[in-house]
Design a protein around this motif. Structure first.
Motif, short mmCIF file in Angstrom:
data_model
loop_
_atom_site.label_atom_id
_atom_site.label_comp_id
_atom_site.label_asym_id
_atom_site.label_seq_id
_atom_site.Cartn_x
_atom_site.Cartn_y
_atom_site.Cartn_z
N LEU B 279 0.84 -1.19 0.00
CA LEU B 279 0.00 0.00 0.00
C LEU B 279 0.88 1.25 0.00
O LEU B 279 0.65 2.19 -0.76
CB LEU B 279 -0.88 -0.04 1.25
CG LEU B 279 -2.03 0.93 1.32
CD1 LEU B 279 -2.95 0.73 0.13
CD2 LEU B 279 -2.80 0.73 2.61
N LEU B 360 -7.99 -6.40 3.98
CA LEU B 360 -8.15 -4.95 3.83
C LEU B 360 -6.94 -4.33 3.14
O LEU B 360 -7.08 -3.67 2.10
CB LEU B 360 -8.34 -4.32 5.22
CG LEU B 360 -8.27 -2.78 5.25
CD1 LEU B 360 -9.56 -2.21 4.68
CD2 LEU B 360 -8.03 -2.26 6.65
N THR B 363 -6.34 -5.74 -0.57
CA THR B 363 -7.34 -5.32 -1.55
C THR B 363 -7.15 -3.85 -1.90
O THR B 363 -7.15 -3.46 -3.06
CB THR B 363 -8.76 -5.52 -0.97
OG1 THR B 363 -8.81 -6.79 -0.35
CG2 THR B 363 -9.80 -5.45 -2.06
N TRP B 364 -6.96 -3.07 -0.85
CA TRP B 364 -6.74 -1.63 -1.03
C TRP B 364 -5.53 -1.41 -1.94
O TRP B 364 -5.58 -0.62 -2.89
CB TRP B 364 -6.51 -1.04 0.35
CG TRP B 364 -6.40 0.46 0.41
CD1 TRP B 364 -6.38 1.34 -0.63
CD2 TRP B 364 -6.31 1.24 1.61
NE1 TRP B 364 -6.26 2.62 -0.16
CE2 TRP B 364 -6.22 2.59 1.20
CE3 TRP B 364 -6.28 0.95 2.97
CZ2 TRP B 364 -6.10 3.63 2.13
CZ3 TRP B 364 -6.17 1.98 3.88
CH2 TRP B 364 -6.09 3.30 3.46
N ASN B 368 -5.41 0.19 -5.70
CA ASN B 368 -4.67 1.43 -5.89
C ASN B 368 -3.46 1.28 -6.82
O ASN B 368 -2.90 2.26 -7.27
CB ASN B 368 -4.22 1.97 -4.54
CG ASN B 368 -3.90 3.44 -4.61
OD1 ASN B 368 -4.65 4.19 -5.20
ND2 ASN B 368 -2.78 3.83 -4.05
#
Lengths: 247, 373
Positions: B279, B360, B363-364, B368
């Protein structure tokens, strides 16, 4: 060069906010053609090219690459094109053969194909004794030639070259263009951006981009006649001097 | 699948060719586990004390020697001027002042009561509080001795007879290292997840190779798996190195619970924390940015994880952060399995929550991560 159209754009536009980087670009490129894409810095060449490669989604207009739509079929486009960016983008911490193997592998070539083709390739490039050297240790000119060869290793229909010969000496540039001709002879369409006007002369046709628009598109010789000069430099100057954008 | 094979092959070659990363993988667990549990110890020793004795009686002497022999205090000054001692407190040479008043012995014997003054330098709060309470309990103890001396011969026993025996479960000798080592192992794998993975991806952005990857037909999830799997295996390796080599050989730490359950949780935790790294990489364009971002999250993750300070004593709002932090759960699980011998049933909630974190973050990150702009 045939009549088969492999790149076709119609009023292709890319906006970044208020800024129109590429403004209603319309042109066709034929199979096996060497198509020069010229323009001053900031004219929008790279933006246009990124749209054609599926790296950037157009704001409006249409385009098909190798028969696939740039909006919906980017993954299919990617299977059928090769790309060599301005920035050298092979892995410097992998050897020559490892780079070839990696890029061959992710385009789905079999181990046997990779092995046979890479041997042929390094022989052709005169890198046979350097196959196990790290790419980072090679001189720039060799890197560029290798990068080009890797970009067409999976026999794409079209190869996009973004200022491929920046910073290399004239001899190496000449050799580089020999590779481009060889690829074109095999039916690969070459779409190339450049700032060198001698290179523009090597192209079958060139387009001139000024401020995001295509201002001229024809064979170099026709353009020279049209502007009544003997050199591509003058043609470029005539077209580009009205430009509002620059560095 | 074939694509993934080529991606992994490339990734492992690059990692094993990078001598700095290799050294980090080997040296980090060794050094962190050897140095930190021994140095970052909460037991307070060497409290500097200045004693002002205005009495100079046998009793006051006895009290002083009791303090000195406790092993927790270093006597920096012994005199009869409070002012001198206070100067030491001001210049940070002393942490505590104990003032024994005149007629200390006389009052004790005659009136059976006497007050003492303890002045504390509270700049280093922990040291001051802990030192103060040590001193308090030594005086209490001294008090008991005196009373016993005086009263027993007369046949009356006023000293309380309740004696408290502590029985320390799960860590019978209150070995501080048993508490810290599992936590530091968690720290190690967190570092690998959050830093190495993020930096690796951002490096491809910086060098420009990611552009080349983006024009190939490589699928997003292949590329991401190709990055996660190598660092996942490195995480497992570093953990095992620390767990079996250092924790067992150096600290004699043998887990009370199932190693299999522990590794199952470790695997899940690594997926979650690698998701954080991923992320971070999708939001940064340079290694500097990735570094700063990871550092920011690491600090919060580590300080709010209950590794150093118990979550129960945090304010309510801080508890929210602590429980929104994947590291917290792994530290809990580590301590539960290693020290208490908890089984899968005891930590099934932790498994559930960690699965949530893993889903979470990843997937984020996948959403992105853009191949196309």
């Amino acid at each position: 060069m045939t009549d088969e159209v492999v790149i076709s754009t119609h009023q292709l536009t890319k906006r970044f906010g208020d800024f129109v980087a590429a403004d209603q670009i319309t042109f066709d490129v034929y199979k096996g053609e060497i198509f020069g894409f010229l323009g001053a810095n900031g004219a929008g060449k790279t933006t246009a090219m990124r749209m054609l490669c599926g790296l950037s989604t157009p704001s409006s207009g249409e385009a098909t690459i190798a028969g696939f739509d740039v909006y919906k079929e980017t993954e299919k486009i990617k299977k059928n094109i090769g790309y060599m960016s301005q920035k050298f983008s092979l892995y410097e911490d992998l050897t020559v053969l490892e780079n070839i193997r990696f890029f061959g592998g992710i385009y789905g070539l079999s181990d046997r194909q990779i092995k046979e083709k890479s041997e042929a390739l390094i022989n052709q490039l005169g890198l046979a004794s350097h196959g196990h050297k790290l790419v980072g240790s090679l001189p720039l000119g060799w890197k560029q030639k290798l990068a080009f060869s890797v970009a067409i290793f999976h026999d794409p229909k079209i190869v996009f070259l973004d200022e491929p010969t920046g910073g290399v000496d004239p001899v190496t540039r000449r050799q580089f263009w020999d590779l481009i001709y060889a690829a074109s002879d095999e039916g690969i369409t070459v779409f190339v951006t450049t700032h060198y006007m001698d290179e523009a002369e090597y192209c079958n046709r060139i387009s001139m981009m000024v401020d995001g628009k295509i201002k001229a598109l024809d064979a170099p010789i026709t353009l020279k006649q049209q502007f009544n000069t003997t050199s591509m430099d003058d043609v470029f100057f005539e077209l580009a001097r009205g430009a509002q954008r620059g560095d | 699948m074939r694509t993934l094979k080529f991606l992994l092959e490339k990734e492992y070659k690059q990692i094993f060719r990078d001598t700095i990363i290799l050294r980090m993988i080997l040296a980090m667990p060794l050094i962190q586990l050897l140095v930190m549990p021994l140095a970052a110890d909460f037991e307070i020793k060497n409290v500097n004390i200045a004693i002002v004795d205005h009495d100079r009686s046998p009793y006051s002497q006895e009290l002083v020697s009791k303090i000195r022999s406790s092993g927790y205090f270093v006597l920096t000054d012994f005199g009869s001027s409070y002012r001198n001692s206070f100067e030491q407190l001001e210049s940070d040479e002393a942490d505590l002042i104990l003032e024994i008043p005149q007629d200390f012995e006389r009052n004790l014997v005659r009136e059976n009561q006497q007050s003492l003054l303890i002045a504390v330098n509270a700049i280093n709060g922990t040291k001051a509080t802990v030192g103060g309470s040590y001193l308090g309990s030594i005086i209490q103890d001294f008090n008991g001795d005196i009373k016993a001396d005086w009263i027993t011969p007369q046949g009356l026993n006023q000293t309380p007879l309740i004696d408290i025996n502590n029985l320390n479960w799960f860590n019978p000798f209150l070995n501080y290292q048993f508490f810290m080592v599992p936590g530091i192992l968690v720290l190690l794998v967190t570092m690998i997840g959050a830093y190495m993975c993020a930096l690796n991806i951002v490096k491809e952005k910086e060098v420009g190779t990611i552009e080349q990857i983006n024009v190939t037909p490589i699928k997003k999830h292949h590329f991401i798996l190709g990055k996660l799997i190598p660092f996942w295996t490195i995480g497992i390796f570093v953990f095992s190195l620390g767990f079996f080599l250092i924790a067992r050989l150096v600290y004699d730490l043998v887990p009370a619970g199932s190693i299999l359950t522990l590794y199952a949780f470790l695997s899940l935790f690594l997926v979650a924390i690698l998701g954080v790294g991923l992320l971070v990489s999708t939001y940064s364009t340079s290694q500097q940015q990735a570094m700063s971002l990871s550092f920011f999250f690491m600090m919060i993750f580590i300080l709010m994880s209950g590794l150093f300070t118990p979550i129960e004593s945090m304010p309510e709002w801080a508890k929210v952060f602590a429980y929104a932090n994947p590291v917290t759960y792994f530290i809990e699980v580590m301590r539960m399995i290693v020290m208490k011998g908890s089984g899968f049933k005891d930590i099934q909630n932790h498994f559930l929550i960690m699965t949530g974190f893993a889903l979470l973050f990843n997937t984020w990150a996948i959403i992105n991560y853009k191949k196309t702009s």
